[in-house]
Every structure is written in structure tokens, then in C-alpha cells.
Scaffold this motif. Sequence first.
Motif, PDB file in Angstrom:
ATOM      1  N   ALA A  18      43.057  35.109  69.921  1.00 14.47           N
ATOM      2  CA  ALA A  18      41.662  34.721  69.683  1.00 14.47           C
ATOM      3  C   ALA A  18      41.435  33.231  69.946  1.00 14.47           C
ATOM      4  O   ALA A  18      40.329  32.815  70.289  1.00 14.47           O
ATOM      5  CB  ALA A  18      41.268  35.077  68.254  1.00 14.47           C
ATOM      6  N   LYS A  19      42.462  32.419  69.797  1.00 16.74           N
ATOM      7  CA  LYS A  19      42.339  30.989  70.060  1.00 16.74           C
ATOM      8  C   LYS A  19      43.611  30.477  70.709  1.00 16.74           C
ATOM      9  O   LYS A  19      44.663  31.114  70.638  1.00 16.74           O
ATOM     10  CB  LYS A  19      42.050  30.222  68.763  1.00 16.74           C
ATOM     11  CG  LYS A  19      43.086  30.426  67.663  1.00 16.74           C
ATOM     12  CD  LYS A  19      42.655  29.717  66.400  1.00 16.74           C
ATOM     13  CE  LYS A  19      43.675  29.948  65.269  1.00 16.74           C
ATOM     14  NZ  LYS A  19      43.272  29.270  64.029  1.00 16.74           N
ATOM     15  N   THR A  23      48.534  34.147  68.531  1.00 18.88           N
ATOM     16  CA  THR A  23      49.397  35.266  68.897  1.00 18.88           C
ATOM     17  C   THR A  23      48.559  36.428  69.431  1.00 18.88           C
ATOM     18  O   THR A  23      47.571  36.811  68.796  1.00 18.88           O
ATOM     19  CB  THR A  23      50.203  35.747  67.679  1.00 18.88           C
ATOM     20  OG1 THR A  23      50.952  34.652  67.156  1.00 18.88           O
ATOM     21  CG2 THR A  23      51.156  36.869  68.058  1.00 18.88           C
ATOM     22  N   PRO A  24      48.921  36.979  70.583  1.00 25.98           N
ATOM     23  CA  PRO A  24      48.196  38.167  71.079  1.00 25.98           C
ATOM     24  C   PRO A  24      48.269  39.298  70.060  1.00 25.98           C
ATOM     25  O   PRO A  24      49.242  39.412  69.300  1.00 25.98           O
ATOM     26  CB  PRO A  24      48.948  38.522  72.368  1.00 25.98           C
ATOM     27  CG  PRO A  24      49.617  37.250  72.777  1.00 25.98           C
ATOM     28  CD  PRO A  24      49.982  36.544  71.509  1.00 25.98           C
ATOM     29  N   GLU A 324      40.979  45.538  64.353  1.00 25.60           N
ATOM     30  CA  GLU A 324      41.235  45.525  65.781  1.00 25.60           C
ATOM     31  C   GLU A 324      40.426  44.391  66.396  1.00 25.60           C
ATOM     32  O   GLU A 324      39.325  44.077  65.978  1.00 25.60           O
ATOM     33  CB  GLU A 324      40.840  46.861  66.412  1.00 25.60           C
ATOM     34  CG  GLU A 324      41.712  48.007  65.940  1.00 25.60           C
ATOM     35  CD  GLU A 324      41.276  49.330  66.540  1.00 25.60           C
ATOM     36  OE1 GLU A 324      40.856  49.346  67.708  1.00 25.60           O
ATOM     37  OE2 GLU A 324      41.371  50.352  65.832  1.00 25.60           O
ATOM     38  N   VAL A 325      40.979  43.797  67.427  1.00 25.70           N
ATOM     39  CA  VAL A 325      40.341  42.646  68.047  1.00 25.70           C
ATOM     40  C   VAL A 325      39.580  43.090  69.280  1.00 25.70           C
ATOM     41  O   VAL A 325      40.149  43.640  70.224  1.00 25.70           O
ATOM     42  CB  VAL A 325      41.398  41.587  68.451  1.00 25.70           C
ATOM     43  CG1 VAL A 325      40.711  40.393  69.090  1.00 25.70           C
ATOM     44  CG2 VAL A 325      42.201  41.167  67.240  1.00 25.70           C
ATOM     45  N   ALA A 326      38.283  42.894  69.262  1.00 21.61           N
ATOM     46  CA  ALA A 326      37.476  43.247  70.443  1.00 21.61           C
ATOM     47  C   ALA A 326      37.567  42.155  71.477  1.00 21.61           C
ATOM     48  O   ALA A 326      37.644  40.978  71.169  1.00 21.61           O
ATOM     49  CB  ALA A 326      36.026  43.478  70.012  1.00 21.61           C
TER      50      ALA A 326
END
Length: 327
Positions: A18-19, A23-24, A324-326
Motif C-alpha cells: 500500500a505504501k 509488504t505486498p 483484502e487489499v483492493a
Amino acid sequence: MTSPVVEVSHLRKTYPAAKRGGTPKTAVADVSFQVARGEIFGILGPNGAGKTTTVECLAGLRRSDGGTVRVLGQDPQADPLLIREHVGVQLQEAALHDKITVAEALDVFGSFYSERADPAELLDLLDLTAHRHQQFGKLSGGQKQRLSIALALVGKPQVAILDELTTGLDPAARRATWELVERVRDSGVTVLLVTHFMDEAERLCDRLVVIDGGRVVAEGTPSALIEGLEGDRGVRLRFADDGARERATQLLAALAERDADVTAAVPIGDEIEVTGTRKVLFAVVQELAAADVVPDDVRTLERTLEDVFVQVTGREYRVEENEEVAA
């Protein structure tokens, strides 16, 4: 299983950090399953387990990083348009403009398809006929969910993906929605039901996968998964008076010492809980009948899909996990 309508093999999806320096996020690490035509197939797990990402890859709405997906024999990753006419999707975050009416929404969504369902039949199927001219913003939560199902079905799909469709509904609206999902299946549509509600999956699903941390940790029919649980079964007994309960406590405690099918008998309030093997109920009833001690009430302790989750993961089921990361 012959001619599955959905095939997922070793699906993977990782979102970038996210930044910078972060970490992915691996949303789907390794998910495989097949769905037969005409069944309600559940994708069950806590929030953040990878459920929504999985079905978004199925619908061609998101690109995977690996594995294969086939829907009606086509690859939605290579060309989402190949399945767009045949798959209806109701996503958790979907929303409409407050001013659009039920009938207008059906008309707009229907225009996206070369063949569309009869609006009157769809409204009748989902108990929305009386609300056809009502604006979206004035619908109740349950009515909005019924409309979202209608929009997923307006293109006459062979497969419908329903994502967390009862979240936020009261118990009565949830039960009504369950009945509608069964009606959809009975109309000939294969249903992929994404949910974090154990009772919902147990009630509706013909088969299911349990996903945790982006991986399938259990698969099968709800009844088979529950029946396959290891560990003790339980029975609770209630008696009409203290004398009968005390006598039963003595009998069952002695039974636990000599019978391999009974592991323990413990008073809990005004009841007695007895645990043991699959034969524990038979052993208890036989022992009490021989002594002419009759309980007022006997019930087995219910085992659920939550117990399955605990057994396969080694931890308690908590709905709220990592989101979950969109992307």
C-alpha cells in the motif's frame, strides 16, 4: 463430477504494498475447487481470507498472478467478454443512485445484455413487484439485497456470484434472502455463494470450500465436514427433580469409569452434560433405562462448521481478519 461449470486450479493473487517500503499482500495463495451445474457452492471464510478476490478473478473483474480459471469452459482471465453474457455478479460493495427506481435499474442493467430476463417474472421471483416504482434510496436493506440479486439475474446467467448478500440484514430478512437464493438455484442457475456466516453456508450450500489465509483448508458437503470432525460428542440431559438428577449423575459418573464410549459426565446447572464417542447417546439411554431413571429432556450438542474451522486451522473463527487489499 462431470462437466463442471467452474474450475479453479491453484489460483494466486498478490497486491502490491500500500505504501513504499511496505509488504505486498497475498490475498489468494493457493485456491482450487470445481463447481457442478445446478448447485449452490459456498466460498466460506473470515473477512480478508481471499473470498472476494477469488470470485472477482472468476468473473474476469480482476487479474490473477497465477493458476488457471475456467467458467463454462472459457478463460475469463484471457477474455472476460467470453463469459460476461453468462455470469451474473452481485458484489458486496455494489450501490445504485438513490433516485433510480427498481424498474429503471432493471431496465438499465438489462440493456447490457443481448438477451434479458422478463422483468415481471424477475420481480415476482424476488418479491419486488410491489416496489417496482420505489426509489433505491427508500428501499429497506432486505429489499436492496433482493434488487441486487435481480440485477445479477437480469441477463439470464447460467452462473450467479452472490457476495456477502446478507451482511447487515436482520434475522428475518436473512431467512427470507436464503429462501430466495434457493429459488434462484431451483430456476436452473448455478450459484456461487460467498459468505463469512457459518449458519448461512450450512443451511444453503450443497458443497463448499473453507478458505483461510488465501488457501483452501477444507472442502466437501456441510454434513460430511461436520460428521468428519474428530473428538467427543456431547449429550445434555434435564430431569424433573433434584432426586432424579442426583441419581443420574451417580449412574453416569460410574458409567464414564467403565465404558469406553463415555468419557465424562458433568453437572452443569440443572443439567448433566455427558461426552464420549459417537455411541455416547446410546450408552447413556441404555444405562438410565436399566435403572428406571427417565430424563425430561435429552438433546445432543450441535457441532457446526465453526468446529470444522477450529479443527483444521487450530484457532477460533473470527469474522474480522485482515482486510483484502483492493488495487
